[in-house]
Design a protein around this motif. Structure first.
Motif, mmCIF file in Angstrom:
data_model
loop_
_atom_site.group_PDB
_atom_site.id
_atom_site.type_symbol
_atom_site.label_atom_id
_atom_site.label_comp_id
_atom_site.label_asym_id
_atom_site.label_seq_id
_atom_site.Cartn_x
_atom_site.Cartn_y
_atom_site.Cartn_z
ATOM 1 N N SER A 25 -38.447 -50.772 13.459
ATOM 2 C CA SER A 25 -37.580 -50.187 14.456
ATOM 3 C C SER A 25 -36.294 -50.984 14.471
ATOM 4 O O SER A 25 -36.275 -52.119 14.124
ATOM 5 C CB SER A 25 -38.239 -50.282 15.794
ATOM 6 O OG SER A 25 -37.515 -49.630 16.739
ATOM 7 N N ALA A 26 -35.187 -50.399 14.880
ATOM 8 C CA ALA A 26 -33.962 -51.060 14.594
ATOM 9 C C ALA A 26 -33.169 -51.529 15.745
ATOM 10 O O ALA A 26 -33.310 -51.112 16.850
ATOM 11 C CB ALA A 26 -33.091 -50.168 13.812
ATOM 12 N N PRO A 27 -32.267 -52.408 15.374
ATOM 13 C CA PRO A 27 -31.420 -53.017 16.339
ATOM 14 C C PRO A 27 -30.257 -52.133 16.701
ATOM 15 O O PRO A 27 -29.943 -51.212 15.993
ATOM 16 C CB PRO A 27 -30.911 -54.238 15.614
ATOM 17 C CG PRO A 27 -30.954 -53.879 14.197
ATOM 18 C CD PRO A 27 -32.009 -52.863 14.038
ATOM 19 N N SER A 28 -29.602 -52.485 17.780
ATOM 20 C CA SER A 28 -28.412 -51.739 18.123
ATOM 21 C C SER A 28 -27.206 -52.347 17.432
ATOM 22 O O SER A 28 -27.220 -53.484 17.019
ATOM 23 C CB SER A 28 -28.211 -51.790 19.624
ATOM 24 O OG SER A 28 -28.417 -53.073 20.086
ATOM 25 N N ILE A 29 -26.149 -51.574 17.329
ATOM 26 C CA ILE A 29 -24.948 -52.061 16.654
ATOM 27 C C ILE A 29 -24.102 -52.845 17.638
ATOM 28 O O ILE A 29 -23.738 -52.350 18.689
ATOM 29 C CB ILE A 29 -24.122 -50.884 16.119
ATOM 30 C CG1 ILE A 29 -24.940 -50.167 15.042
ATOM 31 C CG2 ILE A 29 -22.801 -51.352 15.564
ATOM 32 C CD1 ILE A 29 -24.234 -48.982 14.484
ATOM 33 N N PRO A 30 -23.793 -54.085 17.314
ATOM 34 C CA PRO A 30 -23.015 -54.902 18.222
ATOM 35 C C PRO A 30 -21.562 -54.441 18.287
ATOM 36 O O PRO A 30 -21.084 -53.742 17.416
ATOM 37 C CB PRO A 30 -23.102 -56.299 17.616
ATOM 38 C CG PRO A 30 -23.914 -56.193 16.384
ATOM 39 C CD PRO A 30 -24.172 -54.765 16.108
ATOM 40 N N GLU A 367 -17.545 -49.922 11.512
ATOM 41 C CA GLU A 367 -18.900 -50.229 11.934
ATOM 42 C C GLU A 367 -19.905 -49.816 10.857
ATOM 43 O O GLU A 367 -20.888 -50.513 10.611
ATOM 44 C CB GLU A 367 -19.225 -49.521 13.256
ATOM 45 C CG GLU A 367 -18.522 -50.108 14.472
ATOM 46 C CD GLU A 367 -17.160 -49.475 14.705
ATOM 47 O OE1 GLU A 367 -16.578 -48.929 13.740
ATOM 48 O OE2 GLU A 367 -16.676 -49.528 15.847
ATOM 49 N N PHE A 368 -19.648 -48.673 10.209
ATOM 50 C CA PHE A 368 -20.553 -48.238 9.139
ATOM 51 C C PHE A 368 -20.555 -49.253 7.992
ATOM 52 O O PHE A 368 -21.617 -49.606 7.472
ATOM 53 C CB PHE A 368 -20.144 -46.868 8.600
ATOM 54 C CG PHE A 368 -20.892 -46.485 7.356
ATOM 55 C CD1 PHE A 368 -22.211 -46.071 7.422
ATOM 56 C CD2 PHE A 368 -20.290 -46.585 6.104
ATOM 57 C CE1 PHE A 368 -22.920 -45.753 6.265
ATOM 58 C CE2 PHE A 368 -20.984 -46.265 4.950
ATOM 59 C CZ PHE A 368 -22.306 -45.851 5.029
ATOM 60 N N VAL A 369 -19.378 -49.716 7.592
ATOM 61 C CA VAL A 369 -19.296 -50.696 6.513
ATOM 62 C C VAL A 369 -20.057 -51.963 6.899
ATOM 63 O O VAL A 369 -20.821 -52.522 6.098
ATOM 64 C CB VAL A 369 -17.829 -51.021 6.180
ATOM 65 C CG1 VAL A 369 -17.748 -52.175 5.193
ATOM 66 C CG2 VAL A 369 -17.131 -49.779 5.612
ATOM 67 N N LEU A 370 -19.865 -52.405 8.122
ATOM 68 C CA LEU A 370 -20.544 -53.612 8.592
ATOM 69 C C LEU A 370 -22.056 -53.426 8.565
ATOM 70 O O LEU A 370 -22.802 -54.285 8.079
ATOM 71 C CB LEU A 370 -20.077 -53.948 10.015
ATOM 72 C CG LEU A 370 -20.640 -55.213 10.660
ATOM 73 C CD1 LEU A 370 -20.245 -56.442 9.857
ATOM 74 C CD2 LEU A 370 -20.141 -55.339 12.092
ATOM 75 N N LEU A 371 -22.505 -52.300 9.069
ATOM 76 C CA LEU A 371 -23.933 -52.008 9.063
ATOM 77 C C LEU A 371 -24.468 -51.926 7.637
ATOM 78 O O LEU A 371 -25.505 -52.518 7.302
ATOM 79 C CB LEU A 371 -24.183 -50.682 9.794
ATOM 80 C CG LEU A 371 -25.588 -50.084 9.724
ATOM 81 C CD1 LEU A 371 -26.575 -51.003 10.427
ATOM 82 C CD2 LEU A 371 -25.606 -48.702 10.354
ATOM 83 N N ALA A 372 -23.763 -51.188 6.777
ATOM 84 C CA ALA A 372 -24.244 -50.945 5.415
ATOM 85 C C ALA A 372 -24.296 -52.225 4.586
ATOM 86 O O ALA A 372 -25.097 -52.330 3.648
ATOM 87 C CB ALA A 372 -23.356 -49.908 4.731
ATOM 88 N N LYS A 373 -23.468 -53.197 4.895
ATOM 89 C CA LYS A 373 -23.506 -54.464 4.166
ATOM 90 C C LYS A 373 -24.706 -55.319 4.551
ATOM 91 O O LYS A 373 -24.974 -56.334 3.917
ATOM 92 C CB LYS A 373 -22.201 -55.243 4.400
ATOM 93 C CG LYS A 373 -21.013 -54.684 3.638
ATOM 94 C CD LYS A 373 -19.781 -55.537 3.846
ATOM 95 C CE LYS A 373 -18.605 -55.022 3.020
ATOM 96 N NZ LYS A 373 -18.861 -55.130 1.561
ATOM 97 N N HIS A 374 -25.429 -54.916 5.593
ATOM 98 C CA HIS A 374 -26.586 -55.685 6.031
ATOM 99 C C HIS A 374 -27.908 -55.057 5.604
ATOM 100 O O HIS A 374 -28.973 -55.428 6.106
ATOM 101 C CB HIS A 374 -26.546 -55.885 7.550
ATOM 102 C CG HIS A 374 -25.569 -56.944 7.963
ATOM 103 N ND1 HIS A 374 -24.210 -56.705 8.024
ATOM 104 C CD2 HIS A 374 -25.737 -58.261 8.281
ATOM 105 C CE1 HIS A 374 -23.590 -57.830 8.392
ATOM 106 N NE2 HIS A 374 -24.499 -58.777 8.542
#
Length: 400
Positions: A25-30, A367-374
């Protein structure tokens, strides 16, 4: 289960969750501005205390297993969101997952689901074409509500394949029951040529395992698999095989996760073509990564291998350790790892990007780039006489 990175939680500023697949289950986006200021530096707190007894430890283990099992629904609903928004085609998703209360995910979540699915599908395609039209085998770890077998049979009706899924008993029983429902059975037969009620299809007495000539659902705890004498029913170690792990191994303690990879690596002779694809979170040490880990821990979810395999280099080294490299007698192999941002930029062509851009307005590009890099997709192969299909997959590693 498969993995989900997605979102039932939100932060106070950006009301967006994450997505992934099923075992998690996932975290929220900061808040991106907060991340830039380096303000999210809270320590990740451990669970439990030194005085906890064996009973307490066991209870916590059971509770964590239950939390991980329950994330399958979150993963499935995220896929439904991407399907409903037009990112993916999957006529089986709604038939396998109850749709009551399903809400549309934010555009960056849908795009993340699309990029992950597209990346894994491309690796599956490379595997299927790597050794011509020979019979092949796929083993999906923590498969949960994944529909890949049926989508594969729909796209390649005549593909010669044996498909195995492994998951906790609670998830396999629920899935077997749904697969045999009138609506799903009709779709499977009409769209994919799969008869879920054929006389060759056998269901275990407890309803948690399904066995057929091409499709087998195993009710097994992966942690116990390396220690059990009984192997997986129907697994043929002479067939070219692909192992799929979508956010599955990351929930196991590092020693257990390594034991699972070692089990499959040792199970197949060195001359049998063997490949693997792993999708997992990475980069836990920056502000975003720390927040991601902390949010999940607050929900009782621990990413147990994340520290050990924290980056792309560690993911590649992990695969090499388990034999995914050139081997004896001139057999070819190797390993690669790229983040999901790279998948979106380099694996999705311009026309498809235009189609995706036209589906929804997405103003959270950064935000998408930040998320996708993780998040990353890593793949390895071994035992091939020729491996051009594997080396042709774009990566940041030179192919020569």
């Amino acid at each position: 289960m498969q993995c989900i990175l997605q979102g039932s939680e939100v932060t106070s500023t950006i009301t967006s969750p994450h997505q992934s697949s099923t075992y998690m289950s996932a975290p929220s986006i900061p808040n991106l501005n907060t991340l830039r200021r380096g303000g999210l530096r809270g320590r990740v707190r451990g669970r439990g205390g030194s005085g906890a007894g064996a009973g307490t430890t066991a209870a916590k283990g059971i509770q964590h297993d239950t939390i991980v099992q329950n994330t399958d629904h979150d993963a499935a609903t995220s896929r439904l969101s991407a399907v409903d928004a037009g990112y993916l085609e999957d006529p089986f998703a709604h038939l396998l997952t109850p749709t009551e209360g399903v809400s549309r995910r934010l555009p960056l979540m849908n795009r993340g689901t699309y990029a992950r699915t597209t990346g894994i599908d491309r690796i599956v395609d490379a595997f299927l074409s790597a050794t011509g039209n020979s019979h092949k085998q796929i083993v999906s770890l923590g498969a949960g509500s994944d529909t890949r077998y049926f989508r594969l049979k729909q796209a390649r009706r005549d593909v010669a394949i044996t498909y195995h899924e492994i998951d906790f008993e609670a998830n396999t029983r629920r899935k077997v029951n749904q697969l045999r429902s009138p609506a799903f059975s009709a779709a499977a037969k009409n769209l994919a040529g799969v008869d879920m009620h054929a006389h060759q299809v056998e269901i275990s007495d407890d309803g948690a395992m399904l066995t057929s000539p091409e499709y087998i659902i195993h009710s097994r705890d992966l942690r116990q698999l390396p220690h059990q004498e009984a192997g997986l029913t129907g697994l043929d170690t002479s067939l070219p095989t692909l192992i799929i792990s979508e956010c599955c191994l990351i929930y196991l303690p590092p020693d257990d996760a390594d034991a699972v990879l070692r089990y499959f690596s040792n199970l197949f002779p060195s001359g049998t073509p063997l490949a693997i694809v792993i999708y997992e979170p990475i980069r836990p040490h920056d502000s975003f990564g720390k927040t991601m880990v902390n949010n999940l821990m607050n929900r009782g979810i621990q990413l147990k291998t994340l520290e050990k395999y924290a980056g792309l280099a560690e993911q590649r080294a992990r695969l090499e350790t388990h034999g995914f490299k050139s081997g004896e007698a001139g057999t070819l192999g190797g390993s690669r790892s790229v983040d999901v941002d790279f998948i979106w930029r380099e694996w999705v062509d311009g026309g498809e990007k235009e189609r995706i851009d036209g589906l929804e307005w997405m103003d959270e590009v950064e935000e998408f780039v930040l998320l996708a890099k993780h998040y990353c997709i890593s793949w390895g192969w071994r035992g091939y006489g020729e491996d051009g299909n594997w080396r042709s997959l774009p990566s940041t590693i030179p192919t020569t």
